[in-house]
Design a protein around this motif. Structure first.
Motif, PDB file in Angstrom:
ATOM      1  N   GLY A   1      -2.948  -0.293 -11.302  1.00 56.88           N
ATOM      2  CA  GLY A   1      -4.149  -0.203 -10.726  1.00 56.88           C
ATOM      3  C   GLY A   1      -4.609   1.031 -10.740  1.00 56.88           C
ATOM      4  O   GLY A   1      -4.173   2.136 -10.829  1.00 56.88           O
TER       5      GLY A   1
ATOM      6  N   SER B   1      -9.513   3.601  -6.159  1.00 55.48           N
ATOM      7  CA  SER B   1     -10.931   3.225  -5.863  1.00 55.48           C
ATOM      8  C   SER B   1     -11.480   4.553  -5.097  1.00 55.48           C
ATOM      9  O   SER B   1     -10.954   5.245  -4.322  1.00 55.48           O
ATOM     10  CB  SER B   1     -10.887   2.194  -4.496  1.00 55.48           C
TER      11      SER B   1
ATOM     12  N   ARG C   1      -7.725   3.957  -2.359  1.00 59.12           N
ATOM     13  CA  ARG C   1      -6.295   3.183  -2.666  1.00 59.12           C
ATOM     14  C   ARG C   1      -6.307   2.669  -4.045  1.00 59.12           C
ATOM     15  O   ARG C   1      -7.518   2.351  -4.514  1.00 59.12           O
ATOM     16  CB  ARG C   1      -6.198   2.155  -1.684  1.00 59.12           C
ATOM     17  N   ARG C   2      -5.061   2.364  -4.565  1.00 62.03           N
ATOM     18  CA  ARG C   2      -5.146   1.738  -5.823  1.00 62.03           C
ATOM     19  C   ARG C   2      -5.406   0.056  -5.874  1.00 62.03           C
ATOM     20  O   ARG C   2      -5.185  -0.308  -4.604  1.00 62.03           O
ATOM     21  CB  ARG C   2      -3.612   1.812  -6.434  1.00 62.03           C
ATOM     22  N   GLU C   3      -6.220  -0.122  -6.471  1.00 61.40           N
ATOM     23  CA  GLU C   3      -6.738  -1.562  -6.567  1.00 61.40           C
ATOM     24  C   GLU C   3      -6.680  -2.285  -7.844  1.00 61.40           C
ATOM     25  O   GLU C   3      -6.682  -1.546  -9.147  1.00 61.40           O
ATOM     26  CB  GLU C   3      -8.055  -1.789  -6.193  1.00 61.40           C
ATOM     27  N   GLY C   4      -6.307  -3.631  -8.219  1.00 61.50           N
ATOM     28  CA  GLY C   4      -6.455  -4.232  -9.277  1.00 61.50           C
ATOM     29  C   GLY C   4      -5.034  -4.348 -10.186  1.00 61.50           C
ATOM     30  O   GLY C   4      -5.012  -4.908 -11.350  1.00 61.50           O
TER      31      GLY C   4
ATOM     32  N   ASP D   1      -6.528  -8.618  -7.285  1.00 64.23           N
ATOM     33  CA  ASP D   1      -6.706  -8.453  -5.972  1.00 64.23           C
ATOM     34  C   ASP D   1      -6.928  -9.659  -5.128  1.00 64.23           C
ATOM     35  O   ASP D   1      -6.309  -9.576  -3.731  1.00 64.23           O
ATOM     36  CB  ASP D   1      -8.069  -7.605  -5.527  1.00 64.23           C
TER      37      ASP D   1
ATOM     38  N   LYS E   1      -4.249 -10.980  -2.154  1.00 60.17           N
ATOM     39  CA  LYS E   1      -4.584 -11.579  -0.866  1.00 60.17           C
ATOM     40  C   LYS E   1      -4.031 -12.883  -0.559  1.00 60.17           C
ATOM     41  O   LYS E   1      -3.511 -13.176   0.618  1.00 60.17           O
ATOM     42  CB  LYS E   1      -6.039 -11.514  -0.497  1.00 60.17           C
TER      43      LYS E   1
ATOM     44  N   THR F   1     -12.455   3.628  -1.260  1.00 54.82           N
ATOM     45  CA  THR F   1     -11.193   3.303  -0.392  1.00 54.82           C
ATOM     46  C   THR F   1     -10.121   4.349  -0.670  1.00 54.82           C
ATOM     47  O   THR F   1      -9.564   4.707   0.381  1.00 54.82           O
ATOM     48  CB  THR F   1     -10.604   1.815  -0.491  1.00 54.82           C
TER      49      THR F   1
ATOM     50  N   ASP G   1       0.750  -1.270  -0.172  1.00 50.39           N
ATOM     51  CA  ASP G   1       0.046  -0.006  -0.006  1.00 50.39           C
ATOM     52  C   ASP G   1       1.059   1.268  -0.153  1.00 50.39           C
ATOM     53  O   ASP G   1       0.722   2.169  -0.553  1.00 50.39           O
ATOM     54  CB  ASP G   1      -0.973   0.003   1.111  1.00 50.39           C
TER      55      ASP G   1
ATOM     56  N   ARG H   1     -10.193  -7.541 -10.071  1.00 53.72           N
ATOM     57  CA  ARG H   1     -10.542  -8.450  -8.885  1.00 53.72           C
ATOM     58  C   ARG H   1      -9.873  -9.524  -8.869  1.00 53.72           C
ATOM     59  O   ARG H   1      -9.606  -9.802  -7.681  1.00 53.72           O
ATOM     60  CB  ARG H   1     -12.153  -8.587  -9.085  1.00 53.72           C
TER      61      ARG H   1
END
Length: 346
Positions: free
Chosen positions: A155, A158, A163-166, A235, A239, A161, A31, A232
């Motif tokens: 990414g 979002s 935050r960068r995602e994907g 992501d 995890k 959030t 992050d 997704r």
């Protein structure tokens, strides 16, 4: 009435205490990297064809992983303290109790932490750089514009959030390849390839109806939807990577600290190596390593290694240098026992 915990119960408590922290520390590092990315700088470099510059602009700095270093150090020291606290009372020939303590500044302890941390972080950073380079080169060669290529790597931010995602930052090399292959499957228009995507275990199943309909209609999935689906999927893989690192690094730290804690007492003359044995303890899992199941109950002298059915010598579970086929996802541990009669006589 006080209930005496078994070695397995004590070990499980340590894992439950430190594993979430190690996992969270890895995610904190990722992050930190993604939140400091300035997309415009990466795009500008890609527009000039400067892939090295684009990677440099992502600031994949080993120091970003300092939280992970600290979490592993805490697990290592916690394991060492728990080991000496869990040792039965040692006494000298006169019957006096011997004071035992964990020394985090011991040379062996410091060397393990330094070597392990350097190898881990260096490996993560180098793996990232290779995977990102491949993704950037593939995107540009496919004809994607620099912005689309960069976003696929870092990414999108979002709106929920912030935050960068994907993106693929944080993924292991093979995982980044999985994302790229999933994208190709969804854009192929080939029913067989699109059905193959639906077999991916870490996919977001909320998109299955969309993919199934496109497959039945003989159409490709729209590019914008593919971006969402693969984002997704990435992501979910991130995890999984965090879970894997959390488990592996916690077990490695606890296993090393236990072994070093015993060695410290031997160096101080509080304990003799020839009166200590260690036994292999397998932890039941849904998909167990049959070799480790076969090793359950194997007992060896302290200074000897366990032997796996394939002939691999293993000083203790998750010991440095042991092949990943015997460490990744392994939840085994070693139980150390002291022959007190022999200790007193000798």
């Amino acid at each position: 009435m006080l209930v005496r915990l078994t070695p397995r119960q004590r070990f499980d408590i340590l894992v439950s205490q430190f594993e979430p922290a190690v996992r969270a520390a890895f995610m904190e590092a990722i992050d930190d990297i993604t939140s400091n990315i300035v997309l415009r700088r990466i795009v500008e470099r890609l527009e000039r064809g400067d892939i090295n510059g684009a990677i440099a602009a992502m600031h994949l700095d080993p120091t970003a992983f300092r939280p992970l270093d600290e979490a592993i150090r805490a697990a290592f020291n916690g394991g060492g303290v728990a080991t000496v606290e869990g040792m039965p009372t040692l006494r000298d020939p006169s019957g006096h109790r011997i004071v035992v303590r964990w020394d985090p500044r011991n040379l062996a302890a410091e060397q393990w932490l330094q070597a392990h941390s350097t190898q881990l972080v260096t490996g993560i950073v180098q793996d990232q750089q290779t995977a990102i380079r491949t993704a950037l080169e593939t995107g540009l060669s496919r004809g994607d514009n620099p912005t689309k290529t960069a976003v696929a790597v870092v990414g999108r931010v979002s709106t929920v959030t912030g935050r960068r995602e994907g993106g693929i930052i944080g993924l292991a090399g093979p995982q980044a390849s999985f994302v790229a292959t999933a994208r190709e499957e969804l854009l192929s228009g080939d029913p067989a390839q699109m059905r193959n995507y639906l077999e991916r275990k870490r996919r977001d199943k909320r998109f299955d109806k969309t993919v199934a309909k496109a497959t039945a209609d003989g159409k490709t999935v729209p590019a914008a939807m593919v971006d969402r689906i693969t984002g997704r999927y990435a992501d979910s893989l991130l995890k999984l990577r965090a879970d894997t690192i959390g488990l592996h690094e916690t077990f490695a730290a606890l296993g090393a600290s236990k072994d070093i804690a015993f060695r410290q007492q031997m160096e101080k003359g509080n304990l003799r190596a020839d009166v200590v044995t260690k036994g292999w303890k397998h932890t039941p899992q849904e998909h167990p390593r049959m070799q480790h199941v076969a090793m359950q109950g194997q007992v060896v002298p302290f200074d000897q290694s366990f032997t796996a059915p394939d002939g691999t010598s293993i000083p203790y579970p998750h010991a440095p240098g042991v092949p990943t086929r015997h460490t990744l996802g392994c939840k085994c541990f070693a139980e150390y026992k002291i022959d007190f009669v022999a200790q007193l006589v000798r």
